[in-house]
Motif scaffolding. Sequence first.
Motif, PDB file in Angstrom:
ATOM      1  N   ASP A   5       0.859  -1.182   0.000  1.00  0.00           N
ATOM      2  CA  ASP A   5       0.000   0.000   0.000  1.00  0.00           C
ATOM      3  C   ASP A   5       0.896   1.232   0.000  1.00  0.00           C
ATOM      4  OD1 ASP A   5      -2.965   1.007   0.581  1.00  0.00           O
ATOM      5  OD2 ASP A   5      -1.588   2.220   1.772  1.00  0.00           O
ATOM      6  N   THR A   6       0.630   2.160  -0.908  1.00  0.00           N
ATOM      7  CA  THR A   6       1.489   3.325  -1.075  1.00  0.00           C
ATOM      8  C   THR A   6       0.653   4.589  -1.172  1.00  0.00           C
ATOM      9  OG1 THR A   6       3.080   1.987  -2.316  1.00  0.00           O
ATOM     10  CG2 THR A   6       3.314   4.360  -2.493  1.00  0.00           C
ATOM     11  N   LYS A   7       1.128   5.634  -0.524  1.00  0.00           N
ATOM     12  CA  LYS A   7       0.495   6.940  -0.658  1.00  0.00           C
ATOM     13  C   LYS A   7       1.553   7.947  -1.093  1.00  0.00           C
ATOM     14  CE  LYS A   7      -2.139  10.550   1.750  1.00  0.00           C
ATOM     15  NZ  LYS A   7      -2.798  10.971   3.015  1.00  0.00           N
ATOM     16  N   GLN A   8       1.208   8.735  -2.103  1.00  0.00           N
ATOM     17  CA  GLN A   8       2.142   9.732  -2.627  1.00  0.00           C
ATOM     18  C   GLN A   8       1.430  11.069  -2.755  1.00  0.00           C
ATOM     19  OE1 GLN A   8       3.340   9.556  -6.849  1.00  0.00           O
ATOM     20  NE2 GLN A   8       5.451   9.621  -6.148  1.00  0.00           N
ATOM     21  N   VAL A   9       2.079  12.117  -2.270  1.00  0.00           N
ATOM     22  CA  VAL A   9       1.537  13.473  -2.371  1.00  0.00           C
ATOM     23  C   VAL A   9       2.555  14.329  -3.116  1.00  0.00           C
ATOM     24  CG1 VAL A   9       0.676  15.487  -1.124  1.00  0.00           C
ATOM     25  CG2 VAL A   9       0.300  13.189  -0.197  1.00  0.00           C
ATOM     26  N   GLY A  10       2.118  15.002  -4.164  1.00  0.00           N
ATOM     27  CA  GLY A  10       3.054  15.809  -4.936  1.00  0.00           C
ATOM     28  C   GLY A  10       2.357  16.915  -5.693  1.00  0.00           C
ATOM     29  N   GLY A  11       3.155  17.654  -6.458  1.00  0.00           N
ATOM     30  CA  GLY A  11       2.635  18.770  -7.234  1.00  0.00           C
ATOM     31  C   GLY A  11       2.338  18.365  -8.664  1.00  0.00           C
ATOM     32  N   PHE A  12       1.988  19.373  -9.468  1.00  0.00           N
ATOM     33  CA  PHE A  12       1.618  19.143 -10.860  1.00  0.00           C
ATOM     34  C   PHE A  12       2.851  19.237 -11.755  1.00  0.00           C
ATOM     35  CE2 PHE A  12      -2.424  19.978  -9.019  1.00  0.00           C
ATOM     36  CZ  PHE A  12      -3.360  19.357  -9.832  1.00  0.00           C
ATOM     37  N   PHE A  13       2.918  18.329 -12.731  1.00  0.00           N
ATOM     38  CA  PHE A  13       3.979  18.349 -13.725  1.00  0.00           C
ATOM     39  C   PHE A  13       3.406  18.871 -15.047  1.00  0.00           C
ATOM     40  CE2 PHE A  13       5.660  15.750 -10.482  1.00  0.00           C
ATOM     41  CZ  PHE A  13       7.036  15.746 -10.618  1.00  0.00           C
ATOM     42  N   GLY A  14       4.221  18.854 -16.082  1.00  0.00           N
ATOM     43  CA  GLY A  14       3.760  19.329 -17.381  1.00  0.00           C
ATOM     44  C   GLY A  14       4.471  20.605 -17.770  1.00  0.00           C
ATOM     45  N   ASP A  15       4.209  21.073 -19.000  1.00  0.00           N
ATOM     46  CA  ASP A  15       4.908  22.262 -19.475  1.00  0.00           C
ATOM     47  C   ASP A  15       3.974  23.361 -19.945  1.00  0.00           C
ATOM     48  OD1 ASP A  15       3.962  21.054 -21.711  1.00  0.00           O
ATOM     49  OD2 ASP A  15       5.839  21.051 -22.816  1.00  0.00           O
ATOM     50  N   ASP A  16       2.673  23.269 -19.657  1.00  0.00           N
ATOM     51  CA  ASP A  16       1.776  24.375 -19.978  1.00  0.00           C
ATOM     52  C   ASP A  16       2.013  25.512 -18.992  1.00  0.00           C
ATOM     53  OD1 ASP A  16       0.319  23.384 -22.200  1.00  0.00           O
ATOM     54  OD2 ASP A  16      -0.678  21.991 -20.843  1.00  0.00           O
ATOM     55  N   PRO A  62       4.824  29.283  -8.055  1.00  0.00           N
ATOM     56  CA  PRO A  62       5.059  27.874  -7.698  1.00  0.00           C
ATOM     57  C   PRO A  62       4.938  27.606  -6.203  1.00  0.00           C
ATOM     58  CG  PRO A  62       7.094  28.935  -8.434  1.00  0.00           C
ATOM     59  CD  PRO A  62       5.982  29.854  -8.781  1.00  0.00           C
ATOM     60  N   MET A  63       5.316  28.583  -5.340  1.00  0.00           N
ATOM     61  CA  MET A  63       5.165  28.373  -3.905  1.00  0.00           C
ATOM     62  C   MET A  63       3.683  28.301  -3.528  1.00  0.00           C
ATOM     63  SD  MET A  63       8.283  28.206  -2.862  1.00  0.00           S
ATOM     64  CE  MET A  63       8.234  28.459  -1.098  1.00  0.00           C
ATOM     65  N   TRP A  64       2.858  29.108  -4.197  1.00  0.00           N
ATOM     66  CA  TRP A  64       1.411  29.047  -3.967  1.00  0.00           C
ATOM     67  C   TRP A  64       0.863  27.694  -4.420  1.00  0.00           C
ATOM     68  CZ3 TRP A  64      -3.204  28.189  -6.274  1.00  0.00           C
ATOM     69  CH2 TRP A  64      -4.351  28.691  -5.654  1.00  0.00           C
ATOM     70  N   SER A  65       1.343  27.228  -5.557  1.00  0.00           N
ATOM     71  CA  SER A  65       0.874  25.941  -6.073  1.00  0.00           C
ATOM     72  C   SER A  65       1.217  24.804  -5.123  1.00  0.00           C
ATOM     73  CB  SER A  65       1.490  25.662  -7.450  1.00  0.00           C
ATOM     74  OG  SER A  65       1.079  26.625  -8.399  1.00  0.00           O
ATOM     75  N   TRP A  66       2.449  24.829  -4.590  1.00  0.00           N
ATOM     76  CA  TRP A  66       2.842  23.742  -3.687  1.00  0.00           C
ATOM     77  C   TRP A  66       1.999  23.747  -2.412  1.00  0.00           C
ATOM     78  CZ3 TRP A  66       8.583  25.170  -4.634  1.00  0.00           C
ATOM     79  CH2 TRP A  66       9.027  24.545  -5.801  1.00  0.00           C
ATOM     80  N   LYS A  67       1.561  24.912  -2.001  1.00  0.00           N
ATOM     81  CA  LYS A  67       0.752  24.996  -0.786  1.00  0.00           C
ATOM     82  C   LYS A  67      -0.703  24.614  -1.044  1.00  0.00           C
ATOM     83  CE  LYS A  67      -0.725  28.171   2.872  1.00  0.00           C
ATOM     84  NZ  LYS A  67      -0.601  29.537   3.447  1.00  0.00           N
ATOM     85  N   HIS A  68      -1.236  25.006  -2.201  1.00  0.00           N
ATOM     86  CA  HIS A  68      -2.675  24.877  -2.438  1.00  0.00           C
ATOM     87  C   HIS A  68      -3.065  23.755  -3.396  1.00  0.00           C
ATOM     88  CE1 HIS A  68      -3.981  28.608  -0.362  1.00  0.00           C
ATOM     89  NE2 HIS A  68      -2.766  29.045  -0.696  1.00  0.00           N
ATOM     90  N   ASP A  69      -2.222  23.461  -4.379  1.00  0.00           N
ATOM     91  CA  ASP A  69      -2.569  22.462  -5.394  1.00  0.00           C
ATOM     92  C   ASP A  69      -1.813  21.167  -5.122  1.00  0.00           C
ATOM     93  OD1 ASP A  69      -4.086  24.423  -6.541  1.00  0.00           O
ATOM     94  OD2 ASP A  69      -2.678  24.856  -8.167  1.00  0.00           O
ATOM     95  N   GLN A  70      -2.525  20.076  -5.077  1.00  0.00           N
ATOM     96  CA  GLN A  70      -1.886  18.802  -4.771  1.00  0.00           C
ATOM     97  C   GLN A  70      -2.482  17.679  -5.603  1.00  0.00           C
ATOM     98  OE1 GLN A  70      -2.160  17.908  -0.605  1.00  0.00           O
ATOM     99  NE2 GLN A  70      -0.296  19.030  -0.095  1.00  0.00           N
ATOM    100  N   ILE A  71      -1.640  16.700  -5.837  1.00  0.00           N
ATOM    101  CA  ILE A  71      -2.090  15.424  -6.396  1.00  0.00           C
ATOM    102  C   ILE A  71      -1.809  14.362  -5.337  1.00  0.00           C
ATOM    103  CG2 ILE A  71      -1.839  13.723  -8.223  1.00  0.00           C
ATOM    104  CD1 ILE A  71      -0.831  15.910 -10.047  1.00  0.00           C
ATOM    105  N   THR A  72      -2.848  13.724  -4.857  1.00  0.00           N
ATOM    106  CA  THR A  72      -2.709  12.663  -3.862  1.00  0.00           C
ATOM    107  C   THR A  72      -3.073  11.337  -4.510  1.00  0.00           C
ATOM    108  OG1 THR A  72      -3.316  14.190  -2.089  1.00  0.00           O
ATOM    109  CG2 THR A  72      -3.420  11.842  -1.597  1.00  0.00           C
ATOM    110  N   THR A  73      -2.134  10.402  -4.474  1.00  0.00           N
ATOM    111  CA  THR A  73      -2.323   9.115  -5.130  1.00  0.00           C
ATOM    112  C   THR A  73      -2.178   7.996  -4.112  1.00  0.00           C
ATOM    113  OG1 THR A  73      -1.382  10.001  -7.177  1.00  0.00           O
ATOM    114  CG2 THR A  73      -1.557   7.613  -6.994  1.00  0.00           C
ATOM    115  N   ASN A  74      -3.181   7.167  -4.023  1.00  0.00           N
ATOM    116  CA  ASN A  74      -3.138   5.969  -3.189  1.00  0.00           C
ATOM    117  C   ASN A  74      -3.180   4.745  -4.092  1.00  0.00           C
ATOM    118  OD1 ASN A  74      -3.564   6.828  -0.166  1.00  0.00           O
ATOM    119  ND2 ASN A  74      -4.978   8.079  -1.363  1.00  0.00           N
ATOM    120  N   THR A  75      -2.225   3.846  -3.900  1.00  0.00           N
ATOM    121  CA  THR A  75      -2.194   2.619  -4.697  1.00  0.00           C
ATOM    122  C   THR A  75      -2.043   1.426  -3.773  1.00  0.00           C
ATOM    123  OG1 THR A  75       0.204   2.689  -5.000  1.00  0.00           O
ATOM    124  CG2 THR A  75      -1.131   3.792  -6.659  1.00  0.00           C
TER     125      THR A  75
END
Length: 656
Positions: A5-16, A62-75
């Motif tokens: 069981d794994t939980k990962q919390v991170g920010g958004f990737f991509g180049d837009d 980016p500092m605002w994004s790290w505080k407010h925007d998250q991707i939480t993945t549970n596998t």
Amino acid sequence: MSFSDTKQVGGFFGDDSFADEAAAPSFARTLFIARNWDLNLPFENPTTGKSVTPNGNQFDHPMWSWKHDQITTNTNRTVAGVNLNYKFNEHISASYRMGYNKYDLNRNEVRDIGSIAYGGIGVLKTENFTNEDIESTFLINFNYQLSKDIGLAAILGNNILQTKTSTTSYLGKEFIVPDIFTMRNVKNISSLYDEGDIKRNAGIFADLTFSYKDFFFINATGRNDFSSTLPVKNNSYFYPSLSGSFILTDALNLKSDILTFAKLRGGYAKVGNDAAAEFLNSTLLIGDAYNENPVIGNNVFLSDQNIKPEFTQEYEIGADLEFFNRRIALDFSLYKKSTTNLITEVSVPVSSGYLNLNTNVGEMKNKGIEIGLTLVPIKTEDFKWTLYSTFTKNENEVTKIAEGLDRAPIDIDQIGHIIEGEAFGTFYGTKFARDSEGNYLIDPSSGGIIADVTPGIIGDPNADFKMSFINTFKYKNISLRTQFDWKQGGDIHSTTIESYLGRGVTRDTENREGTFIIPGYLGNTDGTPILDTNGDKIPNTTQLTMNDLYFSPGTNGNTFAINSVDEATVYDGTVFRLREISLTYDFPSQLLKRSFLSKASLSVLGSNLWYFAPNVPKYTNFDPEVSSFGSSRLQGIEATAAPTAKRLGLKLNLTF
């Protein structure tokens, strides 16, 4: 059985970068923002809580994004298996193996209130994905000594594999109250997709091996598969193999201290392959309602309902040689492969009503060499140094493409193509104009390079060769192992390097006071050189600033990063890498005698500790091993992917 069981919390990737629905990736913005930004300044509006940036809020801080925007993945993954064996007599036995592998992923993506994405209303996207594999294999084994010199081993078997996937995703827009990230806290919910597929493959096979005096062996196999992803008339396909080996030293009874083992081998194999699940799907697609009326239309791809199985035939010869009681060991193979009825999707003009065609696209061939060399330069009672090195070289060529096509993109909007007479995945796109000698043709008004009026081949992602060097030093109970890799060639297309240089955020662009002249000759927009009164080409003397060199205006000549031709983003991917170092201590058996352990060891590990890529801009620190498409058929393409990482760790092995 195992469970993880794994939980990962991170920010958004991509180049837009800007304010569309996929905007505001903190990762890309951190890479490309100006280096004189003071990230210690406030990044939240004290009244509205929105992101504040020095550039007028084109994108989220980016500092605002790290505080407010998250991707939480549970596998979680569950793997279970059972093995049953029964021996009828000394010659015949049977075995049955069944395995179950289930992988569940649940992901929540939050764009908080105040982000420029989706107009700042706050958005929650959920995704649930499940992959389930069930596989069974039944074998009947025969083992007979037909005579004093002749042995027979045979296997009859059946294999069944079912893979089932399901995916659902929902988008919730406009949070009702802040800081509660659930679907019950949004005003509007829409379904992005709700789909799944099942793929089944059943095979029956036989394996037959004859041996003569344990130095001559012949092996033959045959397998017939039945696939659910092929048309009914083509869903049964057979493929055989035949191989032989001859141990020369045993056959000739050689008792030499120089050549202590020699085996010659050769073989032929044919391997079949089916299509991906839903590759033949020809159903209509239900779209979003328009003026409250349901919408039904074509799928994005058109499927060829007459596709055939893909086959690869291979011929191989090789040898295994050992000298001086394995102080020197050499194994090498020469092979030639040909693939027919290559199954893949190809991009088609949108005027057809589709984006892709799923079909048999053509044929290709591979030929190459694989060499493994083991050396033991030093061997004493307490110390041993073993060096194992490998060399592989493969040449690939697409020999035939589907009728009516001269080339086919592997994936829409990408530069990897299938082109007859070229390597699979060859880069094709816009390129710099050159004269007959390969010199750049320069626009006289800007000093930039003229774009060729005709797109063409601009790179090959396939490596020239690969080498690996593994050294193992063992002194009593301590061993040190290192692995060094060398990949020569293999082009890469990188948007990360393009953005680094174009935005001037690496030391490669630090000379802001100097001027530069692109070597070449003045040319016309039609791709022909401008000649002087004597009929000679005119060398370019127009000076450019560092900004001009990497941020092309786009209309008056191209340079080497943003707003340029596709060729400007292609680099040679040669790389030297210290792949791994490990230091291991094996606990002495005397210490374990009275314990419940039979063996124990402790290792310190490090991987990807150093690399050198000589043909990419030095200070980008770009690793050519990065790929945005993993192990798929689309290779050598990077689109603001996460960088590779160093890894350090400890490993304790206990054997009971």
